[in-house]
Design a protein around this motif. Sequence first.
Motif, PDB file in Angstrom:
ATOM      1  N   ARG A  60       6.702  11.059  -5.999  1.00 26.87           N
ATOM      2  CA  ARG A  60       6.901   9.625  -5.803  1.00 26.87           C
ATOM      3  C   ARG A  60       5.755   8.837  -6.439  1.00 26.87           C
ATOM      4  O   ARG A  60       4.622   9.321  -6.520  1.00 26.87           O
ATOM      5  CB  ARG A  60       7.055   9.306  -4.321  1.00 26.87           C
ATOM      6  N   ARG A  77       6.615   1.560  -3.865  1.00 30.28           N
ATOM      7  CA  ARG A  77       6.750   3.002  -4.089  1.00 30.28           C
ATOM      8  C   ARG A  77       8.162   3.309  -4.597  1.00 30.28           C
ATOM      9  O   ARG A  77       9.157   2.852  -4.031  1.00 30.28           O
ATOM     10  CB  ARG A  77       6.468   3.816  -2.829  1.00 30.28           C
ATOM     11  N   GLU A  79      10.902   6.397  -5.923  1.00 30.27           N
ATOM     12  CA  GLU A  79      11.228   7.822  -5.953  1.00 30.27           C
ATOM     13  C   GLU A  79      10.971   8.350  -7.366  1.00 30.27           C
ATOM     14  O   GLU A  79      10.777   7.589  -8.313  1.00 30.27           O
ATOM     15  CB  GLU A  79      12.693   8.038  -5.563  1.00 30.27           C
ATOM     16  N   SER A  83      14.136   4.961  -8.514  1.00 27.92           N
ATOM     17  CA  SER A  83      14.717   4.104  -7.483  1.00 27.92           C
ATOM     18  C   SER A  83      13.647   3.764  -6.454  1.00 27.92           C
ATOM     19  O   SER A  83      12.700   4.529  -6.236  1.00 27.92           O
ATOM     20  CB  SER A  83      15.899   4.793  -6.810  1.00 27.92           C
ATOM     21  N   ASP A  85      11.821   3.508  -2.988  1.00 31.23           N
ATOM     22  CA  ASP A  85      11.770   4.443  -1.868  1.00 31.23           C
ATOM     23  C   ASP A  85      12.097   3.692  -0.577  1.00 31.23           C
ATOM     24  O   ASP A  85      11.268   2.950  -0.048  1.00 31.23           O
ATOM     25  CB  ASP A  85      10.381   5.078  -1.798  1.00 31.23           C
ATOM     26  N   PHE A  88       9.685   3.586   2.547  1.00 33.49           N
ATOM     27  CA  PHE A  88       8.346   3.010   2.420  1.00 33.49           C
ATOM     28  C   PHE A  88       8.433   1.506   2.622  1.00 33.49           C
ATOM     29  O   PHE A  88       9.147   0.806   1.878  1.00 33.49           O
ATOM     30  CB  PHE A  88       7.774   3.327   1.042  1.00 33.49           C
ATOM     31  N   GLY A  92      11.021  -0.023   0.066  1.00 31.74           N
ATOM     32  CA  GLY A  92      10.140   0.439  -0.995  1.00 31.74           C
ATOM     33  C   GLY A  92       8.970  -0.477  -1.299  1.00 31.74           C
ATOM     34  O   GLY A  92       8.171  -0.171  -2.181  1.00 31.74           O
TER      35      GLY A  92
END
Length: 567
Positions: A60, A77, A79, A83, A85, A88, A92
């Motif tokens: 990540r 963050r 993936e 994409s 995350d 998180f 993300g």
Amino acid sequence: MQRLAPLVLASFTLLPTSLAAEGTVAGELDAAFGASGFASSALSGVGDFGNDLAVQPDGRIVCVGTTTHAGGFVVVRFEADGSLDAGFGQGGVVTIDLPGVNTQGLRGIALQPDGRLVLCGQGFVSPHRRLVTLRLLEGGDLDPSFGQGGIQIEMSLAFDAVAEDVALQDDGRIVVVGWSVEGNQNTLVARLLADGALDPGFGTSGVTTADFGNGRDDASFAVLVQPGGRLVVAGGSSVSGGAHFHPYDYLLAGFGPDGQLDTSFGSAGRRLLNAGPWFDQLTDLAQLPDGRLVASGSSGLSGDRFAFGAARTSADGAPDPSFGTGGLRRYPETAGSSAFAESVAVDPEGRMLLAGRVRTPDVMALLRVLPSGELDPSFGSGGRVRLDVPARDPDEARGLALSADGILVGGSAGNTFGSDIVVARVFAETRARETYCLAAANSVGAGANMSSSGTASVAANDLVLEASGGIPQGTGLFFYGSTRVQLPFGEGLRCVGGSTFRLLPPVQADAAGHFARPLDLNAQPADAGAGRIEAGSNWNFQLWYRDAAAGGSGFNASDGLAVPFCS
């Protein structure tokens, strides 16, 4: 585990090895990442900038920067496939608001072994600019065991203190580097304990400032912790002329574990390097496996232009004479263009990567440099890659990291209202889907030849294995393994070695003798184990097929197909 046993070789016809059309090309965008190679935060459409990034052990990607959406501090963050995350923060994204602080963006990130994220940033609390350090838990929440609710603002300093980079020592203590304003601008190094408090055993109450410009300005923008605990910082120092900017030299300096200048580094603790006629400044720092230091920078050319610059020294700061001239190289753009290097990394082959931005046009820039200092001709166009986010302007890169899937560049890209945080991924190596080994003639023609369609992206999961020239309406079985061999096998050759894995059930050819099988990575062979197909793995495929009319063993095999898989 199902293995294929070699049988007796009959006569066969040799066919030349060929190269499949698709594969990976060093320096090209990885279309399987994000949207055609670019991942974006799309926070608010107004003023979002990425300043640094890091790759976690699980692949990540964490990018830190500045936002006008909320709070001023932002962490995003992604993936491994680009994409956002969802686990998180909020989808993300983490934005952090500090009441009473005019936040001016996060500048650096360091990853703790336990998954927590240490960040440094800039803020203003009257009457001074302040060092700000934060720590996030793995899921994006502020860590209550650090500072005050996860945040440490240094209010004890009676001068401006600005953070530019952060690093971790092996003992868990945190080093922040930047600059201070105490009449003139000086290099600043601070060390914090693991709980965020200033370390009283470092410098003066946890802080060291150093004037390398003899009353003129200097600053540091990167820090590296060497084995043994020495801290090396990189930046620029004004060495003559007026108080500001002209001329500046590259600056490297070494500090001991106690915060004092390490006089065994460079000359009395510092090393000034002059690359150009008027303004040279280092921006990032990395270390080769043998301990030598490499740094990225920007170097002034004639006519107010800038070029990517690089420096290489010994571990103790002595210029490396085997790199460029006196340990320095510059990589000018075409006439009229300026380029600014912001980040450096070293790949497993010892090659240096420099990331930054080019002006006119405004695009992300990435260079790969051979150990000799020459640009790597196998990367991009003569060692240079330009990354232009579609329908965005301006674009710039400030962070750089390596992952199992390629080279990651982080920064920002303009939009109608401002800018978004953007991460791009390019391939590190040229690896084609290559056919190899030899197909043997069969009862209907010259033999069966492997090919494929779709991509080698694990996330896309759309690769189709194919073979043409087989027995019409015949039965075949695709299989794969880790190594390439060339051994007698039925009426032909076995091209796949090592532990082999059958892709069941068998498939039937059409009336033209064409076999096809989608490679469903969500239903891999039950006994795959070590043979599991994952991003970054390389596998070799072959078709076994029946050919009763040929006599002898009653079966034959295609040539081999090598496939490098990416995320």
